[in-house]
Design a protein around this motif. Sequence first.
Motif, mmCIF file in Angstrom:
data_model
loop_
_atom_site.group_PDB
_atom_site.id
_atom_site.type_symbol
_atom_site.label_atom_id
_atom_site.label_comp_id
_atom_site.label_asym_id
_atom_site.label_seq_id
_atom_site.Cartn_x
_atom_site.Cartn_y
_atom_site.Cartn_z
ATOM 1 N N ALA A 156 1.172 27.601 -20.548
ATOM 2 C CA ALA A 156 1.760 26.228 -21.562
ATOM 3 C C ALA A 156 2.093 25.349 -20.649
ATOM 4 O O ALA A 156 1.885 24.046 -21.376
ATOM 5 C CB ALA A 156 2.943 27.614 -22.008
ATOM 6 N N LYS A 157 2.456 25.408 -19.112
ATOM 7 C CA LYS A 157 2.775 24.301 -18.460
ATOM 8 C C LYS A 157 1.507 23.121 -18.600
ATOM 9 O O LYS A 157 1.778 22.182 -18.316
ATOM 10 C CB LYS A 157 3.038 24.550 -16.984
ATOM 11 N N HIS A 158 0.480 23.871 -18.167
ATOM 12 C CA HIS A 158 -0.973 23.339 -18.164
ATOM 13 C C HIS A 158 -1.092 22.651 -19.498
ATOM 14 O O HIS A 158 -1.405 21.134 -20.134
ATOM 15 C CB HIS A 158 -2.265 24.323 -17.393
ATOM 16 N N TYR A 159 -1.234 23.465 -20.615
ATOM 17 C CA TYR A 159 -1.495 22.490 -22.154
ATOM 18 C C TYR A 159 -0.154 21.829 -22.384
ATOM 19 O O TYR A 159 -0.799 21.084 -23.962
ATOM 20 C CB TYR A 159 -2.430 23.575 -22.809
ATOM 21 N N GLN A 160 0.745 22.180 -22.194
ATOM 22 C CA GLN A 160 2.533 21.670 -22.647
ATOM 23 C C GLN A 160 2.428 22.074 -24.114
ATOM 24 O O GLN A 160 1.909 21.735 -24.698
ATOM 25 C CB GLN A 160 1.974 19.845 -22.629
ATOM 26 N N ILE A 161 2.200 23.527 -23.998
ATOM 27 C CA ILE A 161 1.992 24.095 -25.365
ATOM 28 C C ILE A 161 3.785 25.254 -24.665
ATOM 29 O O ILE A 161 3.349 25.698 -24.377
ATOM 30 C CB ILE A 161 0.868 25.016 -25.543
ATOM 31 N N ASN A 162 3.826 25.645 -26.432
ATOM 32 C CA ASN A 162 4.720 27.088 -26.360
ATOM 33 C C ASN A 162 4.230 27.998 -25.392
ATOM 34 O O ASN A 162 3.350 28.715 -26.116
ATOM 35 C CB ASN A 162 4.997 26.905 -27.547
ATOM 36 N N PRO A 163 5.252 28.614 -24.701
ATOM 37 C CA PRO A 163 4.704 29.813 -23.862
ATOM 38 C C PRO A 163 4.467 31.060 -24.986
ATOM 39 O O PRO A 163 3.124 31.733 -24.268
ATOM 40 C CB PRO A 163 5.868 30.603 -22.497
ATOM 41 N N ALA A 164 5.117 31.326 -26.506
ATOM 42 C CA ALA A 164 4.628 32.453 -27.108
ATOM 43 C C ALA A 164 3.767 32.094 -27.556
ATOM 44 O O ALA A 164 2.960 32.872 -28.008
ATOM 45 C CB ALA A 164 5.705 32.049 -27.819
ATOM 46 N N MET B 291 -8.484 25.723 -15.376
ATOM 47 C CA MET B 291 -7.898 25.244 -16.757
ATOM 48 C C MET B 291 -8.010 24.313 -16.785
ATOM 49 O O MET B 291 -7.248 23.278 -16.505
ATOM 50 C CB MET B 291 -6.535 26.322 -16.819
ATOM 51 N N SER B 292 -9.698 23.325 -16.947
ATOM 52 C CA SER B 292 -9.765 21.687 -17.234
ATOM 53 C C SER B 292 -10.366 21.527 -18.501
ATOM 54 O O SER B 292 -9.766 20.274 -19.117
ATOM 55 C CB SER B 292 -11.129 21.810 -16.431
ATOM 56 N N HIS B 293 -10.103 22.355 -19.642
ATOM 57 C CA HIS B 293 -10.602 22.102 -20.630
ATOM 58 C C HIS B 293 -9.381 21.729 -21.526
ATOM 59 O O HIS B 293 -8.077 21.921 -21.038
ATOM 60 C CB HIS B 293 -11.023 22.989 -21.568
ATOM 61 N N SER B 294 -9.584 21.318 -22.246
ATOM 62 C CA SER B 294 -8.404 20.600 -23.137
ATOM 63 C C SER B 294 -8.202 21.309 -24.599
ATOM 64 O O SER B 294 -9.415 21.784 -25.175
ATOM 65 C CB SER B 294 -8.247 18.749 -23.540
ATOM 66 N N ILE B 295 -7.021 20.941 -25.193
ATOM 67 C CA ILE B 295 -6.831 21.649 -26.521
ATOM 68 C C ILE B 295 -7.394 20.512 -27.996
ATOM 69 O O ILE B 295 -6.873 19.213 -27.229
ATOM 70 C CB ILE B 295 -5.727 21.677 -26.304
ATOM 71 N N ASP B 296 -7.636 20.744 -28.749
ATOM 72 C CA ASP B 296 -8.456 20.040 -29.719
ATOM 73 C C ASP B 296 -7.748 20.938 -31.040
ATOM 74 O O ASP B 296 -7.087 21.750 -31.117
ATOM 75 C CB ASP B 296 -9.597 19.956 -29.934
ATOM 76 N N ASP B 297 -7.866 19.792 -31.654
ATOM 77 C CA ASP B 297 -7.529 20.497 -33.227
ATOM 78 C C ASP B 297 -8.637 21.465 -34.424
ATOM 79 O O ASP B 297 -8.354 21.483 -35.568
ATOM 80 C CB ASP B 297 -7.070 19.099 -34.164
ATOM 81 N N SER B 298 -9.645 22.089 -33.174
ATOM 82 C CA SER B 298 -10.662 22.647 -34.197
ATOM 83 C C SER B 298 -10.239 23.692 -34.822
ATOM 84 O O SER B 298 -10.729 24.757 -35.503
ATOM 85 C CB SER B 298 -11.898 22.036 -33.506
#
Length: 121
Positions: free
Chosen positions: A41-49, A1-8
């Motif tokens: 969720a932990k890796h990307y700091q997002i909601n588990p849902a 899980m090395s990718h990052s989240i973006d707004d695309s």
Amino acid sequence: MSHSIDDSQPIFQQIARRIADDIIDGTTKEGEQVPSTNQFAKHYQINPATAAKGINLLVEQEILFKKRGVGMFVAEGAKEILLKERKVEFYERYIVPLLQEAEYLQLSKNQIKQLIDEGGK
């Protein structure tokens, strides 16, 4: 899980795409377990849902399946399903516009092939 989240695009779609990419490129093989919703969720700091929504997209497509109490796993035939979908997506996203532009420029299929073979020279 090395990718990052973006707004695309929506995050859950990015999660599903990343899992699918890992299956296609062989990083995650059929029968192997994928990270849990909590790990995403932990890796990307997002909601588990949100992570669960992305994983569930792949469950609906029969790419992933759940082993109760164990986790999510890559289904047999998942890579083939994904490749088939991506080829359709590739055709619609790139080939259709290419053919439309070629028609506008009055290029034949042979001329298009020649341009591809020559690298646009």
